[in-house]
Design an enzyme around this catalytic site. Structure first.
Site, PDB file in Angstrom:
ATOM      1  N   ARG A  71       0.853  -1.184   0.000  1.00  0.00           N
ATOM      2  CA  ARG A  71       0.000   0.000   0.000  1.00  0.00           C
ATOM      3  C   ARG A  71       0.893   1.239   0.000  1.00  0.00           C
ATOM      4  O   ARG A  71       2.057   1.188   0.401  1.00  0.00           O
ATOM      5  CB  ARG A  71      -0.912   0.013   1.221  1.00  0.00           C
ATOM      6  N   LYS A  73      -1.675  -1.961   8.151  1.00  0.00           N
ATOM      7  CA  LYS A  73      -2.735  -1.354   8.949  1.00  0.00           C
ATOM      8  C   LYS A  73      -2.602  -1.794  10.409  1.00  0.00           C
ATOM      9  O   LYS A  73      -2.270  -2.943  10.698  1.00  0.00           O
ATOM     10  CB  LYS A  73      -4.093  -1.759   8.401  1.00  0.00           C
ATOM     11  N   HIS A  93      -3.298   1.839  -5.499  1.00  0.00           N
ATOM     12  CA  HIS A  93      -3.991   0.557  -5.364  1.00  0.00           C
ATOM     13  C   HIS A  93      -4.203  -0.120  -6.717  1.00  0.00           C
ATOM     14  O   HIS A  93      -4.487  -1.320  -6.764  1.00  0.00           O
ATOM     15  CB  HIS A  93      -5.339   0.767  -4.652  1.00  0.00           C
ATOM     16  N   ARG A 143      -1.733  -2.803  -6.881  1.00  0.00           N
ATOM     17  CA  ARG A 143      -2.083  -3.882  -5.946  1.00  0.00           C
ATOM     18  C   ARG A 143      -3.168  -4.780  -6.553  1.00  0.00           C
ATOM     19  O   ARG A 143      -3.071  -6.007  -6.511  1.00  0.00           O
ATOM     20  CB  ARG A 143      -2.543  -3.243  -4.636  1.00  0.00           C
ATOM     21  N   HIS A 148      -4.194  -9.538   3.834  1.00  0.00           N
ATOM     22  CA  HIS A 148      -5.581  -9.308   4.239  1.00  0.00           C
ATOM     23  C   HIS A 148      -5.853 -10.035   5.548  1.00  0.00           C
ATOM     24  O   HIS A 148      -5.453 -11.186   5.714  1.00  0.00           O
ATOM     25  CB  HIS A 148      -6.549  -9.816   3.165  1.00  0.00           C
ATOM     26  N   TYR A 204     -11.794 -10.514  -5.636  1.00  0.00           N
ATOM     27  CA  TYR A 204     -11.032 -10.843  -6.839  1.00  0.00           C
ATOM     28  C   TYR A 204     -11.624 -12.027  -7.598  1.00  0.00           C
ATOM     29  O   TYR A 204     -11.240 -12.279  -8.748  1.00  0.00           O
ATOM     30  CB  TYR A 204      -9.567 -11.110  -6.482  1.00  0.00           C
TER      31      TYR A 204
END
Length: 419
Positions: free
Chosen positions: A269, A293, A364, A367, A390, A399
């Site tokens: 990211r 994150k 993104h 990504r 994730h 996806y």
């Protein structure tokens, strides 16, 4: 006669410096701090002429403080504003003066943007406590904290216009009506941020005993549809074309190429690229620590391609400076990027340079393109989720919508024949 200055001031001035300027820089209440300021200008790569302009102005500010009998303890934002007004009135205010004064103020008050001229209000104190909770206990990024603070500030202004908060008076209708009013004037995406911020704040109040009931349960849910969008991506050939268009004969080109490879090959990211430090790279083990994150550190393999690009940038093109960030700005101050917006802008320029058209031009995009490419090569959603770090499988499930081969195998025949 006044002698030659000692470092670090002598980096910006020579022996022919005006005695009055020398006295303004080496005497008065800011004398010691001006040496520190000059050292920072040097460390951050400012040109000599730029440093001279800033230091001469701050020397004048130093004399102004002395003539007004002000000490460093009395300098705050109001003091700086008074000086700026006097300099503007005299017709001597230049572009950059206010920024230099702000930097001096931060030097005098480390960890504090400004010294408040009046005591903080009750609501301001509550907001600061909430920010501390988000930063220390939740581990949220500064960008998220700013977003949440804006929402909560608006909520407090509506509930307590007199700035005397009594949280026991907050009702369920106050919460729902605020969310409804916000949802009517902003997008669904930002409305979800309102809901998340408000729930976090109400749980914070419950945690510190400011309320007795879990009011977070009263925050209404914004209607959204799971997996309603399709990830935007670029084919592998276009991603490679964007990489090939980086001018790797220049320092900026080497830097941008390494950043784009981190996005395209490891799926980082933008904020994760910004946060990378020199200590995060283990060259012997071939690993890189990515802080995602919630400030969670995850080690990832550093491929030969990515490692070679980063090593080339660090050895040949990275400016000498005191910052430990891996990627440094191209112009002074020579420090790391301020936030993820800089990486998004870098990606946008790279797409323009390569002549690649895409409705989505943020970081993104790389990504999503990596995940789609892996899917087309037979990787499972679980493997993609592991690479993209994730926390929930649901996040990776989107996806599946771009796995056209698998989708064709389960598609029902079109009524009435082929179409």
């Amino acid at each position: 006669m006044l002698g030659r200055m000692e470092t670090p001031l002598n980096h910006f001035f020579n022996d022919r410096i005006n005695p009055g300027t020398l006295e303004a820089l080496t005497g008065g209440p800011l004398a010691a701090h001006l040496k520190t300021y000059a050292q920072r200008l040097h460390d951050e790569g400012y040109a000599v002429q730029t440093g001279q302009l800033q230091l001469r102005m701050l020397g004048h500010f130093n004399r102004w403080l002395q003539s007004n009998c002000l000490t460093t303890d009395e300098i705050n934002s109001s003091t700086v504003e008074r000086y700026i007004r006097s300099r503007r009135k005299a017709g001597k205010l230049r572009a950059g003066d206010a920024a230099a004064l702000a930097r001096m103020l931060r030097l005098l008050r480390p960890g504090q943007v400004e010294m408040p001229s009046s005591p903080p209000s009750a609501c301001q104190i509550v907001l600061r406590q909430f920010q501390h909770y988000l930063r220390q206990e939740r581990g949220l990024s500064d960008a998220t904290i700013t977003c949440y603070t804006s929402v909560v500030s608006a909520f407090l202004a509506e509930c307590f216009p007199a700035d005397i908060p009594d949280f026991h008076q907050i009702s369920a209708s106050d919460v729902t009506e605020f969310v409804q009013r916000q949802a009517e004037r902003i997008t669904t995406k930002h409305a979800r941020n309102v809901v998340t911020a408000l729930r976090s704040f109400l749980r914070h109040l419950l945690h510190r005993g400011a309320i007795d009931t879990d009011m977070a349960a009263c925050v209404p849910t914004i209607a959204t549809w799971s997996l309603s969008s399709v990830p935007k991506f670029l084919p592998a050939e276009q991603i490679q074309h964007v990489l090939d268009c980086c001018d790797r004969n220049t320092a900026i080109g080497k830097r941008d190429y390494a950043i784009l490879l981190l996005l395209a090959r490891l799926g980082l990211r933008a904020g994760e690229v910004v946060a990378l430090t020199l200590e995060d790279i283990d060259w012997e083990a071939g690993l890189i620590t990515v802080r995602g994150k919630g400030k969670r550190g995850v080690q990832m393999p550093l491929s030969v391609e990515v490692g070679a690009a980063m090593a080339d940038y660090l050895r040949q093109s990275r400016s000498d400076c005191s910052s430990r960030r891996v990627f440094i700005r191209g112009k002074a101050p020579l420090v790391g990027f301020a936030n993820s917006i800089a990486i998004c802008s870098l990606v946008d320029r790279a797409l323009q340079r390569a002549g690649v058209e895409s409705p989505n031009r943020g970081s993104h995009l790389f990504r999503h393109s990596l995940a789609t490419q892996m899917l087309n090569q037979g990787a499972s959603l679980c493997e993609i989720g592991d690479l993209l770090r994730h926390r929930r499988p649901d996040t990776t499930a989107i996806y599946a919508k771009v796995d056209l081969v698998s989708l064709r195998s389960i598609a029902l025949p079109w009524p009435g024949g082929e179409r």
